[in-house]
Design a protein around this motif. Sequence first.
Motif, short mmCIF file in Angstrom:
data_model
loop_
_atom_site.label_atom_id
_atom_site.label_comp_id
_atom_site.label_asym_id
_atom_site.label_seq_id
_atom_site.Cartn_x
_atom_site.Cartn_y
_atom_site.Cartn_z
N LYS A 254 44.50 42.74 34.98
CA LYS A 254 43.94 43.81 35.82
C LYS A 254 45.02 44.84 36.14
CE LYS A 254 40.52 45.55 38.21
NZ LYS A 254 39.28 46.04 37.55
N VAL A 255 46.21 44.38 36.48
CA VAL A 255 47.31 45.30 36.76
C VAL A 255 47.67 46.09 35.51
CG1 VAL A 255 49.76 45.45 37.38
CG2 VAL A 255 48.24 43.90 38.65
N LEU A 256 47.72 45.43 34.38
CA LEU A 256 48.04 46.12 33.12
C LEU A 256 46.98 47.18 32.79
CD1 LEU A 256 49.23 43.13 30.88
CD2 LEU A 256 50.65 44.90 31.94
N SER A 257 45.75 46.93 33.21
CA SER A 257 44.68 47.91 32.94
C SER A 257 44.89 49.19 33.75
CB SER A 257 43.31 47.29 33.26
OG SER A 257 43.11 47.17 34.66
N TRP A 258 45.57 49.11 34.88
CA TRP A 258 45.85 50.31 35.68
C TRP A 258 46.75 51.27 34.92
CZ3 TRP A 258 47.46 47.23 40.69
CH2 TRP A 258 46.33 46.59 41.21
N PHE A 259 47.54 50.73 34.01
CA PHE A 259 48.47 51.54 33.22
C PHE A 259 47.94 51.78 31.80
CE2 PHE A 259 50.88 49.19 36.41
CZ PHE A 259 51.59 50.20 37.03
N ARG A 260 46.68 51.38 31.58
CA ARG A 260 46.00 51.56 30.29
C ARG A 260 46.69 50.81 29.14
NH1 ARG A 260 41.02 52.47 30.22
NH2 ARG A 260 41.14 53.53 28.20
N ILE A 261 47.45 49.79 29.48
CA ILE A 261 48.01 48.93 28.43
C ILE A 261 46.90 48.07 27.84
CG2 ILE A 261 49.64 47.05 27.96
CD1 ILE A 261 51.38 48.20 30.22
N VAL A 262 46.00 47.63 28.71
CA VAL A 262 44.76 46.98 28.27
C VAL A 262 43.61 47.75 28.91
CG1 VAL A 262 45.89 44.73 28.05
CG2 VAL A 262 44.71 45.31 30.18
N TYR A 263 42.42 47.62 28.35
CA TYR A 263 41.28 48.35 28.88
C TYR A 263 39.98 47.67 28.45
CZ TYR A 263 41.52 50.32 24.13
OH TYR A 263 41.59 50.47 22.76
N GLU A 264 38.89 48.13 29.02
CA GLU A 264 37.56 47.57 28.78
C GLU A 264 37.55 46.06 28.99
OE1 GLU A 264 35.45 48.87 25.28
OE2 GLU A 264 36.29 50.89 25.40
N LEU A 265 38.01 45.64 30.17
CA LEU A 265 37.97 44.23 30.54
C LEU A 265 36.52 43.82 30.76
CD1 LEU A 265 40.94 45.12 31.10
CD2 LEU A 265 40.93 43.53 33.04
N ARG A 266 36.08 42.83 30.01
CA ARG A 266 34.67 42.43 30.06
C ARG A 266 34.39 41.64 31.33
NH1 ARG A 266 33.51 39.71 24.34
NH2 ARG A 266 31.47 39.39 25.30
N PRO A 267 33.43 42.09 32.13
CA PRO A 267 33.12 41.42 33.41
C PRO A 267 32.20 40.22 33.23
CG PRO A 267 31.69 43.31 33.14
CD PRO A 267 32.60 43.29 31.92
N ILE A 268 31.99 39.51 34.33
CA ILE A 268 31.03 38.41 34.37
C ILE A 268 29.66 39.00 34.64
CG2 ILE A 268 30.46 36.19 35.43
CD1 ILE A 268 33.37 36.43 36.72
N PRO A 269 28.67 38.78 33.80
CA PRO A 269 27.33 39.33 34.07
C PRO A 269 26.77 38.79 35.39
CG PRO A 269 27.50 38.57 31.80
CD PRO A 269 28.73 38.08 32.51
N ARG A 270 26.08 39.63 36.10
CA ARG A 270 25.52 39.24 37.40
C ARG A 270 24.55 38.06 37.25
NH1 ARG A 270 25.28 41.04 42.45
NH2 ARG A 270 23.43 40.62 43.71
N THR A 271 23.84 38.02 36.14
CA THR A 271 22.89 36.92 35.93
C THR A 271 23.61 35.57 35.84
OG1 THR A 271 23.00 37.33 33.53
CG2 THR A 271 21.18 38.35 34.75
N ILE A 272 24.81 35.57 35.28
CA ILE A 272 25.59 34.33 35.19
C ILE A 272 26.05 33.91 36.58
CG2 ILE A 272 27.67 33.25 34.21
CD1 ILE A 272 25.55 33.86 32.13
N LEU A 273 26.48 34.87 37.39
CA LEU A 273 26.90 34.56 38.76
C LEU A 273 25.71 34.03 39.57
CD1 LEU A 273 29.16 37.67 39.52
CD2 LEU A 273 29.91 35.34 38.99
N GLN A 274 24.56 34.64 39.39
CA GLN A 274 23.36 34.18 40.11
C GLN A 274 22.98 32.76 39.70
OE1 GLN A 274 20.67 37.36 39.04
NE2 GLN A 274 21.04 38.47 40.97
N GLU A 275 23.11 32.48 38.41
CA GLU A 275 22.78 31.15 37.91
C GLU A 275 23.67 30.10 38.57
OE1 GLU A 275 23.22 28.72 33.70
OE2 GLU A 275 22.90 30.90 33.63
N GLY A 276 24.94 30.47 38.82
CA GLY A 276 25.86 29.53 39.46
C GLY A 276 25.85 29.58 40.96
N GLY A 277 24.91 30.34 41.53
CA GLY A 277 24.81 30.45 42.98
C GLY A 277 25.93 31.25 43.60
N LEU A 278 26.46 32.21 42.86
CA LEU A 278 27.62 32.98 43.33
C LEU A 278 27.29 34.43 43.66
CD1 LEU A 278 30.17 31.64 40.68
CD2 LEU A 278 29.83 30.84 43.01
N ALA A 279 26.03 34.82 43.51
CA ALA A 279 25.66 36.20 43.81
C ALA A 279 24.23 36.26 44.33
CB ALA A 279 25.76 37.06 42.54
#
Length: 279
Positions: A254-279
Amino acid sequence: MKLLRINTTRGKLSPMIVSIVAVITLMPLTAFTTYFKWSDLLIFLGSYSLRVFALTAGYHRYFSHKSFKTNRVFQFLLAFVACTALQGGPLWWASHHRHHHMCSDQEDDVHSPIRDGFWHSHMIWFMYKKNLKARYDLIRDFAKYPELRFLERYWYLSPIVLIAILAFFGGWNAVVWGFCVPAVFVNHVTYSVNSFVHLFGKRRYETQDTSRNNWWISALTFGEGWHNNHHRYAGSVRQGFTWYEFDLTFYILKVLSWFRIVYELRPIPRTILQEGGLA
């Protein structure tokens, strides 16, 4: 006991690889040839952290799962540093890991503790002759880069370079505490993701394998111990799905993404979080 047995039906072991593993296992004994200084502990922690991050962020989350993007320079740097962990080249590592996800804990899985026993999944599996080659059919996306193919063939140059740097700046003590001693720790904590966390821990998701979330393996591997989360959605750059599931690899990325060394970090889909009771 099944989990402690060694499956002898998987093929023939490579005497060369068995010998190399034996030498690596004995490397910590070199500590007795040094006069310990507290600065050696800092060298150990620095080397351990750098190599674990290169494995988790590079070999695993990037080359195996493409959970973020980066440029070719940083791509090569991740692979080069990961090679110093003595776990082979990036194409070999990632292709076998992709295969693992295709058939986790099934008959074709090359490192399942459920099917073949603890020690087989922990470290015996990669000593078989049939498992020594990269599965290029599963890694064509990265095999197209000539610099990665070069590193795949000559991966052992990376640890040689690391040893030379350590020797130049710190002498024998630096080689021992910056290369030899952490090598065993790095390898066994990362091996534990194949073995321990398919046996011990909690399951948030009912996946088709036996993957589990294990907090102490996660602490040692910078976030890889949240393995049940990972097997539910392997594409996410983050394996700790909640604020209390510490995932150091993700935080660094995440910190490296602030400097554009890495980018397009793939997030956790909301449906997956809901399935696990996390959203």
